[in-house]
Write an enzyme that holds these catalytic residues in place. Structure first.
Site, PDB file in Angstrom:
ATOM      1  N   ASP A 105      27.910  69.858  43.244  1.00 21.91           N
ATOM      2  CA  ASP A 105      26.608  70.137  42.637  1.00 21.91           C
ATOM      3  C   ASP A 105      25.806  68.835  42.567  1.00 21.91           C
ATOM      4  O   ASP A 105      26.333  67.776  42.222  1.00 21.91           O
ATOM      5  CB  ASP A 105      26.805  70.718  41.229  1.00 21.91           C
ATOM      6  CG  ASP A 105      25.526  71.339  40.681  1.00 21.91           C
ATOM      7  OD1 ASP A 105      25.504  72.566  40.501  1.00 21.91           O
ATOM      8  OD2 ASP A 105      24.565  70.591  40.443  1.00 21.91           O
TER       9      ASP A 105
ATOM     10  N   HIS B 223      26.529  81.965  43.614  1.00 16.25           N
ATOM     11  CA  HIS B 223      27.361  80.761  43.612  1.00 16.25           C
ATOM     12  C   HIS B 223      28.266  80.754  42.396  1.00 16.25           C
ATOM     13  O   HIS B 223      27.865  81.184  41.309  1.00 16.25           O
ATOM     14  CB  HIS B 223      26.505  79.488  43.649  1.00 16.25           C
ATOM     15  CG  HIS B 223      25.398  79.447  42.644  1.00 16.25           C
ATOM     16  ND1 HIS B 223      24.225  80.166  42.789  1.00 16.25           N
ATOM     17  CD2 HIS B 223      25.280  78.779  41.469  1.00 16.25           C
ATOM     18  CE1 HIS B 223      23.434  79.924  41.752  1.00 16.25           C
ATOM     19  NE2 HIS B 223      24.051  79.102  40.939  1.00 16.25           N
TER      20      HIS B 223
ATOM     21  N   HIS C 214      30.157  78.219  39.908  1.00 19.03           N
ATOM     22  CA  HIS C 214      30.298  76.840  39.459  1.00 19.03           C
ATOM     23  C   HIS C 214      31.781  76.591  39.154  1.00 19.03           C
ATOM     24  O   HIS C 214      32.413  77.402  38.475  1.00 19.03           O
ATOM     25  CB  HIS C 214      29.518  76.603  38.162  1.00 19.03           C
ATOM     26  CG  HIS C 214      28.036  76.735  38.284  1.00 19.03           C
ATOM     27  ND1 HIS C 214      27.211  75.649  38.433  1.00 19.03           N
ATOM     28  CD2 HIS C 214      27.226  77.817  38.249  1.00 19.03           C
ATOM     29  CE1 HIS C 214      25.937  76.059  38.482  1.00 19.03           C
ATOM     30  NE2 HIS C 214      25.921  77.377  38.384  1.00 19.03           N
TER      31      HIS C 214
HETATM   32  P1  DGP Z   1      22.301  77.986  38.641  1.00 18.10           P
HETATM   33  O1  DGP Z   1      21.479  77.383  37.545  1.00 18.10           O
HETATM   34  O2  DGP Z   1      23.523  78.718  38.145  1.00 18.10           O
HETATM   35  O3  DGP Z   1      21.465  78.816  39.588  1.00 18.10           O
HETATM   36  O4  DGP Z   1      22.876  76.741  39.448  1.00 18.10           O
HETATM   37  C1  DGP Z   1      22.232  76.156  40.506  1.00 18.10           C
HETATM   38  C2  DGP Z   1      22.897  74.831  40.730  1.00 18.10           C
HETATM   39  O5  DGP Z   1      22.517  74.358  42.009  1.00 18.10           O
HETATM   40  C3  DGP Z   1      22.527  73.745  39.736  1.00 18.10           C
HETATM   41  O6  DGP Z   1      23.690  73.361  39.017  1.00 18.10           O
HETATM   42  C4  DGP Z   1      22.011  72.592  40.574  1.00 18.10           C
HETATM   43  C5  DGP Z   1      22.464  72.957  41.960  1.00 18.10           C
HETATM   44  N1  DGP Z   1      21.562  72.546  43.026  1.00 18.10           N
HETATM   45  C6  DGP Z   1      20.227  72.828  43.124  1.00 18.10           C
HETATM   46  N2  DGP Z   1      19.719  72.297  44.240  1.00 18.10           N
HETATM   47  C7  DGP Z   1      20.766  71.687  44.879  1.00 18.10           C
HETATM   48  C8  DGP Z   1      20.871  70.957  46.104  1.00 18.10           C
HETATM   49  O7  DGP Z   1      19.908  70.768  46.848  1.00 18.10           O
HETATM   50  N3  DGP Z   1      22.099  70.478  46.422  1.00 18.10           N
HETATM   51  C9  DGP Z   1      23.197  70.673  45.624  1.00 18.10           C
HETATM   52  N4  DGP Z   1      24.365  70.151  46.048  1.00 18.10           N
HETATM   53  N5  DGP Z   1      23.138  71.362  44.460  1.00 18.10           N
HETATM   54  C10 DGP Z   1      21.924  71.852  44.110  1.00 18.10           C
END
Ligand code: DGP
Length: 112
Positions: free
Chosen positions: A28, A98, A100
């Site tokens: 993340d 997704h 976590h």
């Molecule tokens: P949620 O809030 O459950 O939809 O989680 C989305 C997650 O995605 C958040 O923890 C941050 C992560 N995230 C957002 N943009 C990116 C990205 O460009 N790259 C990565 N590796 N994670 C991302």
């Protein structure tokens, strides 16, 4: 196109931890614990609420990938958390299913 679709397409870089024909896992970008990975299906489901009967095996596979990346990160002994957010009240910000995987510190309960 969601940010995760762009990661799957190779348009945005990610720190991949696992990849197979159905799913990928990567770190993340905004870690909420010492270890924070995301496990996503290649199939562009919006959330678990978007999954149908035909996705049952895929959902199970995602959980097994989550357990694998946690084990690979050395989290089996201490434990970890697997969570998926759905919709606005669930705190979902990216509309691509997704999981976590969080670990490396004790998790609070109930979550905020
Ligand atoms: P949620 O809030 O459950 O939809 O989680 C989305 C997650 O995605 C958040 O923890 C941050 C992560 N995230 C957002 N943009 C990116 C990205 O460009 N790259 C990565 N590796 N994670 C991302």
């Amino acid at each position: 196109m969601t940010v995760f679709a762009r990661i799957l397409a190779g348009e945005i870089p990610a720190d991949f931890l696992y990849q197979d024909e159905l799913a990928v896992a990567f770190r993340d970008v905004s870690p909420q614990a010492p270890f924070h990975a995301l496990v996503i299906p290649r199939k562009p489901l919006k959330s678990v609420a978007d999954a149908g009967q035909e996705d049952t095996a895929l959902l199970g596979h995602l959980l097994r990938v989550a357990a694998r990346v946690a084990a690979d990160a050395g989290l089996e002994e201490g434990g970890y958390r697997v969570v998926t957010n759905v919709g606005a009240d669930g705190g979902q910000t990216v509309e691509h299913l997704h999981l976590h995987v969080l670990g490396g510190r004790p998790m609070g309960w109930p979550p905020g």
